[in-house]
Design a protein around this motif. Structure first.
Motif, mmCIF file in Angstrom:
data_model
loop_
_atom_site.group_PDB
_atom_site.id
_atom_site.type_symbol
_atom_site.label_atom_id
_atom_site.label_comp_id
_atom_site.label_asym_id
_atom_site.label_seq_id
_atom_site.Cartn_x
_atom_site.Cartn_y
_atom_site.Cartn_z
ATOM 1 N N ARG B 111 -4.093 0.959 13.901
ATOM 2 C CA ARG B 111 -3.999 2.342 13.216
ATOM 3 C C ARG B 111 -3.404 2.306 11.887
ATOM 4 N N ILE B 112 -4.042 3.205 10.875
ATOM 5 C CA ILE B 112 -3.582 3.109 9.495
ATOM 6 C C ILE B 112 -2.023 3.438 9.572
ATOM 7 N N GLU B 113 -1.163 2.892 8.907
ATOM 8 C CA GLU B 113 0.047 3.170 8.810
ATOM 9 C C GLU B 113 0.523 3.832 7.491
ATOM 10 N N ASN B 114 0.006 3.337 6.419
ATOM 11 C CA ASN B 114 0.157 3.888 5.072
ATOM 12 C C ASN B 114 -1.036 3.412 4.091
ATOM 13 N N ILE B 115 -1.078 3.944 2.924
ATOM 14 C CA ILE B 115 -2.250 3.663 2.093
ATOM 15 C C ILE B 115 -1.321 3.451 0.677
ATOM 16 N N ASN B 116 -1.580 2.496 0.211
ATOM 17 C CA ASN B 116 -1.025 2.165 -1.269
ATOM 18 C C ASN B 116 -2.164 2.323 -2.352
ATOM 19 N N THR B 117 -2.163 3.406 -2.862
ATOM 20 C CA THR B 117 -3.336 3.875 -3.638
ATOM 21 C C THR B 117 -3.188 3.453 -5.076
ATOM 22 N N SER B 118 -2.308 2.712 -5.472
ATOM 23 C CA SER B 118 -2.163 2.393 -6.833
ATOM 24 C C SER B 118 -3.426 1.738 -7.417
ATOM 25 N N ARG B 119 -3.977 0.792 -6.802
ATOM 26 C CA ARG B 119 -5.111 0.184 -7.241
ATOM 27 C C ARG B 119 -6.437 1.126 -7.549
ATOM 28 N N ILE B 120 -6.564 1.919 -6.384
ATOM 29 C CA ILE B 120 -7.700 2.655 -6.431
ATOM 30 C C ILE B 120 -7.693 3.761 -7.485
ATOM 31 N N LYS B 121 -6.326 4.344 -7.842
ATOM 32 C CA LYS B 121 -6.153 5.295 -8.656
ATOM 33 C C LYS B 121 -6.327 4.675 -10.071
#
Lengths: 400, 400
Positions: B111-121
């Motif tokens: 199950r996904i717990e969290n997403i660190n979106t910094s790279r995508i952003k």
């Protein structure tokens, strides 16, 4: 006792071969050693993936290409891990990134910069067999890289160095290093030992058992290297420091490289810095220039010759076309490089003479000659490739 | 404007389809939107990899299995990235790990717990199209995980939530959500809108357009979801808050689930805590229990029935055999679940009656019944599956 074992594409080429490889690994584990295993992709898979990538582009985005290619080793790593666990031997599979193999960001040809071994060491302490995907690493920025063809050997050697392994076994589908390619000369003999330097020259001269960079690295890190056949239990060839192979052997092998192309620049202006200009530009394109020969010219100009891998000839042509340095450029990919390698050459004269005489007797014209302390290479017409190897093998009595 | 587009296995099933997908993505990019693309493995690849893994073991090591399976999405991610770059649109491919998708460590069903979106952003700010490998993530410890079947939808929805996307488009090979499976009832109609709750019930009842967990998550994160056909430009079905679909529709669809098996425990001691015991043990094995029904029994005992996915029936049998709670256990995998779904059911009586009458008229015996606010499910003999769907579709006049 820590052993690093690397299994090439044919050794993991089918599900049955992966099972056999698992058994081989277990033999070593049972002997009491800790084992780190490095695997290549199943044979054919990398070529298939390259084809996929090149379906979309002649020069596919190298970052994406690395992500694509690295999947091949990821699959074999997983499968071998599953097989070992099923056989009752706890194992953990790691991608290059998970194994802490950090590289520069020259995608598709990256160089290992350092290895953070903490994860591997922890798993070994827990009694696990550690399987590492060869051929791949990760940049500091977190992008997947690959180490170029034969890069799995490099992974194995670098890991051996970083982990201070007692032995690095490279498993292929041949028994070891031969005096020459047995398919060309059936009297070729397997060598029991060979020095790093000889192996280096053989590899760069086209003997495909071990990738050049991995031998260089093994020498630098003083990794004890053995190349063996995963299909039998024969002894293999030990590649190690020079002294071991000091058995008064003059020449240890003849190598054939069919993958070279010759570039000749006629009428290069004969002033300092010209050669530097040319090879700087080629280096910037990551073209691997091999032999370089400059002949004396006339009228203040000179001729410059060099060889590049055939698959980099197109790029070389493009690159050279941007230079005004040369009046005429000739390209020839219908050539081969034949090399005579041996540490004995250092201290014995007459080795080169015998080669020239032998080739002359067969009417084989030598287009280029280049020598190092332990190697003599000649470029000859492609059609003479096998003949040249056989007559030289015979001349130096390597079958004995 | 930020759009997340997810392409399923058939949409990237061949090199030609990947090219078509690239063009589709470019259309969206050209419209001025930032685009994050989530891809599945090429159709058939995941099954092939599962087969490989199961060659070695009936229950392959789940950590290694995840590393194995994740390679499929890695390949399509790379290929789509190569295609987009070649077409002149800078794109970057990211594995789940690189995309910062962190999960728990329940391997093969994480199950996904969290997403660190910094790279995508950062990549989006640089003007790049970002391609993310669906179905996969990484644990805090750095191990690759997969999210279970259909997990790529989940990746897309979770990313949409984390990135606050304006729209999440799920591309498949059908036009959208239908009143029932068009292969069973050819008068089935495509719905233009449907509520999260209805979609949830349809998905859990076997409509395969969208994975259940992804709809749940979309509802929770309030992600505007559209399911569309990647093979045409038809409008698709919008899945969103309840109010939109309040068109006085009582029943929006009939779903058929052929993947259930029925477990019946007769003579369970009728005291508090017994059911809890049973379902706790099943939950520990991560068995997805669906319908649960308890009938009144006799002599201080009761009958307890529930359904589990067919491929978890073996594990269920093993697990149940460790429990002493039941005198007799019956297993039956020759059953199907037929469900009637609609928000209108909340406020209208008589819906259930019509279903029972309709089935009775055809002589179809109902083995189990379960109801929720917006769904009525019945378990019937497998042989009546299609007939039950067709007569119910007709009874509720869904073709109109």
């Amino acid at each position: 006792m820590l052993v690093v074992q690397k299994f090439g594409g044919t050794s993991v080429g089918t599900l049955e071969r992966i099972e056999a490889t698992a058994k081989r690994v277990i033999e070593t584990k049972k002997s009491g050693a800790d084992v780190v295993v490095v695997v290549s992709a199943m044979s054919g898979v990398t070529n298939q993936l390259v084809e996929y990538g090149e379906h979309f582009s002649k020069q596919p985005n190298p970052i994406a290409m690395d992500m694509l290619l690295s999947s091949g080793e990821q699959v074999t790593t997983s499968l071998l891990t599953i097989a070992l666990n099923e056989m009752g031997y706890p194992a953990v599979g790691l991608t290059g990134a998970m194994a802490g193999i950090y590289t520069d960001d020259i995608h598709t040809k990256a160089r290992i910069e350092n290895i953070n071994t903490s994860r591997i060491k922890r798993e070994l302490r827990d009694g696990k067999i550690v399987i590492v995907a060869g051929f791949q690493g990760i940049t500091k920025g977190g992008d997947i890289t690959t180490l170029g063809r034969g890069g799995s050997d490099l992974s194995a050697v670098a890991l051996s160095g970083a982990l201070d392994a007692d032995l690095c076994e490279i498993f292929t589908d041949v028994d070891g290093v031969y005096t020459t390619d047995p398919r060309v000369e059936k009297r070729a003999k397997k060598l029991n030992t060979i020095s790093y330097d000889e192996m280096l020259e053989l590899a760069s001269a086209g003997a495909k058992v071990l990738q050049n960079r991995s031998v260089e690295l093994a020498k630098k890190l003083n990794v004890k290297l053995i190349t063996r056949n995963s299909f039998n239990h024969n002894e293999g060839t030990l590649i190690t420091g020079e002294d071991v192979s000091m058995e008064a052997v003059l020449v240890s092998g003849i190598a054939l490289d069919k993958n070279q192309a010759r570039v000749t620049l006629r009428g290069v202006v004969d002033k300092p810095g010209i050669a530097a200009d040319i090879f700087t530009v080629l280096a910037e394109k990551n073209i691997n220039v091999d032999m370089i020969i400059q002949n004396v010219g006339q009228d203040g100009t000179t001729n410059l010759g060099f060889t590049v891998p055939q698959n980099e000839l197109e790029l070389t042509k493009q690159t050279m076309s941007t230079l005004a340095a040369a009046k005429h450029i000739e390209y020839d990919d219908q050539i081969v490089k034949v090399s005579i390698v041996g540490v004995g050459m250092k201290s014995h004269s007459g080795i080169a003479c015998l080669a020239f005489e032998t080739l002359a007797k067969e009417g084989i014209n030598i287009q280029m000659i280049s020598t190092s302390e332990i190697k003599l290479s000649v470029i000859v017409d492609q059609k003479y490739a096998e003949l040249a190897v056989r007559v030289l093998h015979n001349a130096y009595q390597l079958e004995k």
